[in-house]
Design a protein around this motif. Sequence first.
Motif, short mmCIF file in Angstrom:
data_model
loop_
_atom_site.label_atom_id
_atom_site.label_comp_id
_atom_site.label_asym_id
_atom_site.label_seq_id
_atom_site.Cartn_x
_atom_site.Cartn_y
_atom_site.Cartn_z
N PHE A 329 -15.24 -4.94 2.17
CA PHE A 329 -13.94 -5.62 2.13
C PHE A 329 -12.98 -4.94 3.12
N PRO A 330 -12.00 -5.67 3.63
CA PRO A 330 -10.99 -5.03 4.47
C PRO A 330 -10.25 -3.93 3.69
N LYS A 331 -10.05 -2.80 4.36
CA LYS A 331 -9.40 -1.66 3.69
C LYS A 331 -8.08 -1.34 4.37
N ALA A 332 -7.13 -0.78 3.61
CA ALA A 332 -5.85 -0.35 4.18
C ALA A 332 -6.07 0.92 5.01
N LYS A 333 -5.22 1.06 6.03
CA LYS A 333 -5.32 2.22 6.93
C LYS A 333 -4.93 3.52 6.22
N TYR A 334 -3.93 3.45 5.37
CA TYR A 334 -3.45 4.65 4.68
C TYR A 334 -3.67 4.50 3.17
N ALA A 358 4.43 -3.58 -4.76
CA ALA A 358 3.20 -4.06 -4.10
C ALA A 358 3.54 -5.18 -3.11
N MET A 359 4.47 -6.04 -3.52
CA MET A 359 4.89 -7.14 -2.63
C MET A 359 5.48 -6.57 -1.33
N GLU A 360 6.31 -5.55 -1.46
CA GLU A 360 6.93 -4.97 -0.27
C GLU A 360 5.92 -4.29 0.65
N LEU A 361 4.82 -3.83 0.07
CA LEU A 361 3.74 -3.27 0.90
C LEU A 361 3.01 -4.38 1.65
N GLY A 362 3.25 -5.63 1.24
CA GLY A 362 2.63 -6.77 1.92
C GLY A 362 1.63 -7.52 1.06
N ALA A 363 1.46 -7.08 -0.21
CA ALA A 363 0.46 -7.73 -1.08
C ALA A 363 0.92 -9.09 -1.60
N GLY A 364 2.24 -9.31 -1.57
CA GLY A 364 2.76 -10.57 -2.11
C GLY A 364 3.77 -11.20 -1.17
N ILE A 378 -1.45 -1.32 -4.79
CA ILE A 378 -1.34 -0.08 -5.56
C ILE A 378 -2.54 0.01 -6.50
N VAL A 379 -3.09 1.21 -6.64
CA VAL A 379 -4.12 1.43 -7.67
C VAL A 379 -3.62 2.53 -8.60
N LEU A 380 -3.41 2.17 -9.85
CA LEU A 380 -2.93 3.14 -10.84
C LEU A 380 -4.10 4.01 -11.29
N THR A 381 -3.81 5.27 -11.57
CA THR A 381 -4.87 6.11 -12.16
C THR A 381 -4.48 6.51 -13.59
N LYS A 382 -3.20 6.32 -13.94
CA LYS A 382 -2.74 6.64 -15.30
C LYS A 382 -2.09 5.41 -15.90
N LYS A 383 -2.40 5.16 -17.17
CA LYS A 383 -1.81 4.02 -17.87
C LYS A 383 -1.09 4.50 -19.12
N TYR A 396 -2.36 5.45 -6.41
CA TYR A 396 -2.58 5.50 -4.96
C TYR A 396 -1.90 4.30 -4.31
N ILE A 397 -1.25 4.58 -3.18
CA ILE A 397 -0.66 3.51 -2.38
C ILE A 397 -1.66 3.15 -1.29
N HIS A 398 -1.93 1.85 -1.14
CA HIS A 398 -2.78 1.38 -0.04
C HIS A 398 -1.87 0.61 0.90
N SER A 399 -1.66 1.17 2.11
CA SER A 399 -0.73 0.53 3.04
C SER A 399 -1.30 0.47 4.45
N ASN A 400 -0.91 -0.54 5.19
CA ASN A 400 -1.27 -0.61 6.60
C ASN A 400 -0.13 -0.17 7.49
N LYS A 401 1.02 0.12 6.87
CA LYS A 401 2.19 0.53 7.66
C LYS A 401 2.70 1.86 7.12
N GLU A 402 2.67 2.87 7.97
CA GLU A 402 3.07 4.22 7.56
C GLU A 402 4.51 4.24 7.07
N GLU A 403 5.37 3.44 7.73
CA GLU A 403 6.80 3.50 7.42
C GLU A 403 7.14 2.92 6.05
#
Length: 434
Positions: A329-334, A358-364, A378-383, A396-403
């Motif tokens: 699958f396509p993966k985020a750069k960061y 997540a939307m602001e990261l581009g997911a929505g 976003i992938v949560l590790t704690k619930k 974990y944040i999955h982003s394609n834009k460092e900024e």
Amino acid sequence: MRMYDLILKKRNGGELSTEEINFFIESYTKGNIPDYQVSALLMAIYFQKMNKRETSDLTMAMVHSGDMLDLSAIEGVKVDKHSTGGVGDTTTLVLAPMVAALGIPVAKMSGRGLGHTGGTIDKLESFKGFSVEMPTEKFMDNVNTLKIAVGGQTGDLAPADKKLYALRDVTATVDNVSLIASSIMSKKIASGADAIVLDVKVGDGAFMKTTEAAEELAREMVAIGNHIGRKTMAVISDMDQPLGFAIGNVLEVEEAINTLKGNGPEDLLQLSLALGSRMVVLAGKAATVEEAEEMLKGTITSGAAIKKLKEFVSAQGGEVDCIDNTDLFPKAKYVVPVAAENSGVVKKIHAENLGLVAMELGAGRATKESEIDLAVGIVLTKKRGDKVEAGETIAYIHSNKEELIDKAKAGILANYEIVEGYENDIPLIHEVIS
Ligand code: URA
Ligand code: CA
């Protein structure tokens, strides 16, 4: 009949007749009533409410405002599932292949995501080449042979609802039980399902913030469905934290695949089983919910469900190698960990706000025209209920834009409540209404 009289009647707490409701919906759909009069009527309905008969009439008037999908060419009982909208909710991708693997036809019309909630079509487009565009005949053929197809909103289903929903959105009249119930049910009825399982979300990330409000909405929708002869059930489920761990398109598809392989998050599996088992019962393939759950679990252990997912994605043009190997699958750069600032127990994860992060990261999509980035999220590790040490990774944040990373980090930290001495006391499933 004059619109003025309908507004006045409702404003004064009166009951609108079937003829009056039909007149209002027909004339508005044709463009014969101005938005300002409809806005006034909506506000009157918001304050004075509608009774069950009016709500049912409004639903059917909206159904008849456009096309009705004819699914009679599909053999068997067609059961649809609808969620009132959650964050990180991948249940459709989990339960549709499981239910179809049991030979029950799944003919699903899905939508795209907007704002903090995702859409099934966007998620499915994580499979390169996948398309919901197909002639009606192919859609019917796929359901008859494979037992599963997902289409986009075709035809002109409930156009009155489209116009009204857009108007409600800008006149602060969305959150009225009768208006939400009729809006959702008109679309489900127009899309031709024989039976409907509703997932009514409750909590911070949902339309309905309290169990009482969710219950009222669920009862209203179940009443409408059963009143017009479509067997309807509702499950009230928790949206006081995101469902599963993943929020974002590819990330959620991977989560659904893992669940179908038997190693997904427990809450996603449990909710998929709760909804799926009711679909199986309504389809007449099992006598009890318990029996249906066992049948569904069997599709995971036998591999039938994951096989069904492959057949279905492939039939709609999607590449399926990534189902065996999710690294394709396509993966985020960061991919950046977010560390907890203090120790304690997770008490709350504000689902709606995380959906917005997540939307602001581009997911929505912020607007209907926005382009989405399938790989990010976003992938949560704690619930909720999990213990956390200061400095430990909570997500974990999955982003394609460092900024975008620093703001996302702050957003995640602000929406995690970590306190001392909390024990999780919120159930995943609050209630079932049938
Ligand atoms: N979803 C709908 O489709 N309609 C509403 O009114 C609210 C949520
Ligand atoms: Ca999820």
